[in-house]
Design a protein around this motif. Structure first.
Motif, PDB file in Angstrom:
ATOM      1  N   ASN A  46      -2.192  -3.064  -5.978  1.00  0.00           N
ATOM      2  CA  ASN A  46      -2.215  -1.758  -5.627  1.00  0.00           C
ATOM      3  C   ASN A  46      -0.832  -1.614  -5.083  1.00  0.00           C
ATOM      4  O   ASN A  46       0.038  -2.367  -4.526  1.00  0.00           O
ATOM      5  CB  ASN A  46      -3.235  -1.302  -4.592  1.00  0.00           C
ATOM      6  CG  ASN A  46      -3.149  -2.207  -3.287  1.00  0.00           C
ATOM      7  OD1 ASN A  46      -2.220  -2.837  -2.977  1.00  0.00           O
ATOM      8  ND2 ASN A  46      -4.349  -2.167  -2.379  1.00  0.00           N
ATOM      9  N   ASP A  47      -0.471  -0.192  -4.977  1.00  0.00           N
ATOM     10  CA  ASP A  47       0.892   0.286  -4.679  1.00  0.00           C
ATOM     11  C   ASP A  47       1.050   0.013  -3.251  1.00  0.00           C
ATOM     12  O   ASP A  47       2.329  -0.303  -2.825  1.00  0.00           O
ATOM     13  CB  ASP A  47       0.835   1.616  -4.915  1.00  0.00           C
ATOM     14  CG  ASP A  47       1.142   1.741  -6.388  1.00  0.00           C
ATOM     15  OD1 ASP A  47       1.558   1.200  -7.241  1.00  0.00           O
ATOM     16  OD2 ASP A  47       0.828   3.059  -6.764  1.00  0.00           O
ATOM     17  N   GLN A  48       0.246  -0.073  -2.297  1.00  0.00           N
ATOM     18  CA  GLN A  48       0.335  -0.185  -0.960  1.00  0.00           C
ATOM     19  C   GLN A  48       0.591  -1.407  -0.732  1.00  0.00           C
ATOM     20  O   GLN A  48       1.423  -1.897   0.223  1.00  0.00           O
ATOM     21  CB  GLN A  48      -0.884   0.136  -0.054  1.00  0.00           C
ATOM     22  CG  GLN A  48      -1.250   1.375   0.173  1.00  0.00           C
ATOM     23  CD  GLN A  48      -2.510   1.728   0.800  1.00  0.00           C
ATOM     24  OE1 GLN A  48      -3.220   0.973   0.887  1.00  0.00           O
ATOM     25  NE2 GLN A  48      -2.460   3.070   1.595  1.00  0.00           N
ATOM     26  N   ALA A  49      -0.039  -2.498  -1.256  1.00  0.00           N
ATOM     27  CA  ALA A  49       0.294  -3.948  -0.991  1.00  0.00           C
ATOM     28  C   ALA A  49       1.796  -4.104  -1.733  1.00  0.00           C
ATOM     29  O   ALA A  49       2.490  -5.050  -0.786  1.00  0.00           O
ATOM     30  CB  ALA A  49      -0.376  -4.782  -1.708  1.00  0.00           C
ATOM     31  N   VAL A  50       2.168  -3.618  -2.604  1.00  0.00           N
ATOM     32  CA  VAL A  50       3.645  -3.748  -3.183  1.00  0.00           C
ATOM     33  C   VAL A  50       4.654  -3.469  -2.219  1.00  0.00           C
ATOM     34  O   VAL A  50       5.649  -3.933  -1.633  1.00  0.00           O
ATOM     35  CB  VAL A  50       3.832  -3.475  -4.746  1.00  0.00           C
ATOM     36  CG1 VAL A  50       5.244  -3.449  -5.146  1.00  0.00           C
ATOM     37  CG2 VAL A  50       2.893  -3.996  -5.602  1.00  0.00           C
ATOM     38  N   GLU A  51       4.337  -2.067  -1.626  1.00  0.00           N
ATOM     39  CA  GLU A  51       5.299  -1.512  -0.594  1.00  0.00           C
ATOM     40  C   GLU A  51       5.401  -2.324   0.726  1.00  0.00           C
ATOM     41  O   GLU A  51       6.551  -2.547   1.215  1.00  0.00           O
ATOM     42  CB  GLU A  51       4.758  -0.044  -0.513  1.00  0.00           C
ATOM     43  CG  GLU A  51       5.614   0.693   0.483  1.00  0.00           C
ATOM     44  CD  GLU A  51       6.805   0.910  -0.313  1.00  0.00           C
ATOM     45  OE1 GLU A  51       7.850   1.110   0.419  1.00  0.00           O
ATOM     46  OE2 GLU A  51       7.369   1.210  -1.492  1.00  0.00           O
ATOM     47  N   ARG A  52       4.071  -2.771   0.966  1.00  0.00           N
ATOM     48  CA  ARG A  52       4.127  -3.677   2.110  1.00  0.00           C
ATOM     49  C   ARG A  52       4.937  -4.746   2.202  1.00  0.00           C
ATOM     50  O   ARG A  52       5.557  -5.340   2.984  1.00  0.00           O
ATOM     51  CB  ARG A  52       2.850  -3.871   2.587  1.00  0.00           C
ATOM     52  CG  ARG A  52       2.773  -4.513   4.165  1.00  0.00           C
ATOM     53  CD  ARG A  52       1.230  -4.550   4.539  1.00  0.00           C
ATOM     54  NE  ARG A  52       1.349  -5.450   5.722  1.00  0.00           N
ATOM     55  CZ  ARG A  52       0.150  -5.655   6.313  1.00  0.00           C
ATOM     56  NH1 ARG A  52      -1.120  -5.529   5.756  1.00  0.00           N
ATOM     57  NH2 ARG A  52       0.251  -6.220   7.430  1.00  0.00           N
ATOM     58  N   VAL A  53       4.837  -5.345   0.959  1.00  0.00           N
ATOM     59  CA  VAL A  53       5.520  -6.812   0.842  1.00  0.00           C
ATOM     60  C   VAL A  53       7.190  -6.298   0.679  1.00  0.00           C
ATOM     61  O   VAL A  53       7.837  -7.144   1.383  1.00  0.00           O
ATOM     62  CB  VAL A  53       5.228  -7.237  -0.258  1.00  0.00           C
ATOM     63  CG1 VAL A  53       6.316  -8.427  -0.942  1.00  0.00           C
ATOM     64  CG2 VAL A  53       3.879  -7.770  -0.400  1.00  0.00           C
ATOM     65  N   LYS A  54       7.276  -5.240   0.049  1.00  0.00           N
ATOM     66  CA  LYS A  54       9.192  -4.701   0.231  1.00  0.00           C
ATOM     67  C   LYS A  54       9.338  -4.653   1.549  1.00  0.00           C
ATOM     68  O   LYS A  54      10.596  -4.949   2.135  1.00  0.00           O
ATOM     69  CB  LYS A  54       9.292  -3.758  -0.673  1.00  0.00           C
ATOM     70  CG  LYS A  54       9.102  -3.814  -2.047  1.00  0.00           C
ATOM     71  CD  LYS A  54       9.281  -2.449  -3.004  1.00  0.00           C
ATOM     72  CE  LYS A  54       9.293  -2.684  -4.511  1.00  0.00           C
ATOM     73  NZ  LYS A  54       9.490  -1.463  -5.322  1.00  0.00           N
ATOM     74  N   LEU A  55       8.731  -3.791   2.492  1.00  0.00           N
ATOM     75  CA  LEU A  55       9.154  -3.671   3.731  1.00  0.00           C
ATOM     76  C   LEU A  55       9.307  -4.813   4.543  1.00  0.00           C
ATOM     77  O   LEU A  55      10.199  -4.802   5.376  1.00  0.00           O
ATOM     78  CB  LEU A  55       8.148  -2.650   4.388  1.00  0.00           C
ATOM     79  CG  LEU A  55       8.050  -1.301   3.947  1.00  0.00           C
ATOM     80  CD1 LEU A  55       6.906  -0.456   4.466  1.00  0.00           C
ATOM     81  CD2 LEU A  55       9.382  -0.577   4.241  1.00  0.00           C
TER      82      LEU A  55
END
Length: 102
Positions: A46-55
């Motif tokens: 999901n997009d939230q997990a990908v964004e969290r990994v980037k942050l």
């Protein structure tokens, strides 16, 4: 007798299925990785997990840079403290303090 056997089998299958559903729900709720039938981890995409990994990756890089900076500063402080001129200054100050008290 057949009715009891069939009912027991159906009840057993229902209980096992319910247990599997509850176990999967608890794993998702508490953040544990899910596994497929072969035991390999399955991660939801999901997009939230990908964004969290980037942050988290960005924050990790910033913290590593800050740690490197602090190591350099600490090395300079250690060099200054262990420098012979620093000891000489302390000895001179101690002798001045001694002469002022006399």
């Amino acid at each position: 007798m057949e009715f009891f056997t069939e009912t027991a089998i159906i009840a057993g299958v229902a209980i096992m299925t319910g247990g599997w559903v509850v176990t999967t729900w608890l794993r998702i709720k508490n953040g544990y990785p899910l596994e497929n039938s072969w035991g390999k981890a399955v991660y939801p995409k999901n997009d939230q997990a990908v964004e969290r990994v980037k942050l988290l990756t960005q924050e990790n890089a910033e913290l590593r840079a800050e740690l490197g900076s602090l190591k350099d500063r600490l090395g300079n402080v250690e060099r200054i403290v262990t420098d012979s001129g620093y000891h000489l200054t302390n000895e001179i100050d101690r002798l001045r303090d001694k002469s002022e008290t006399n």
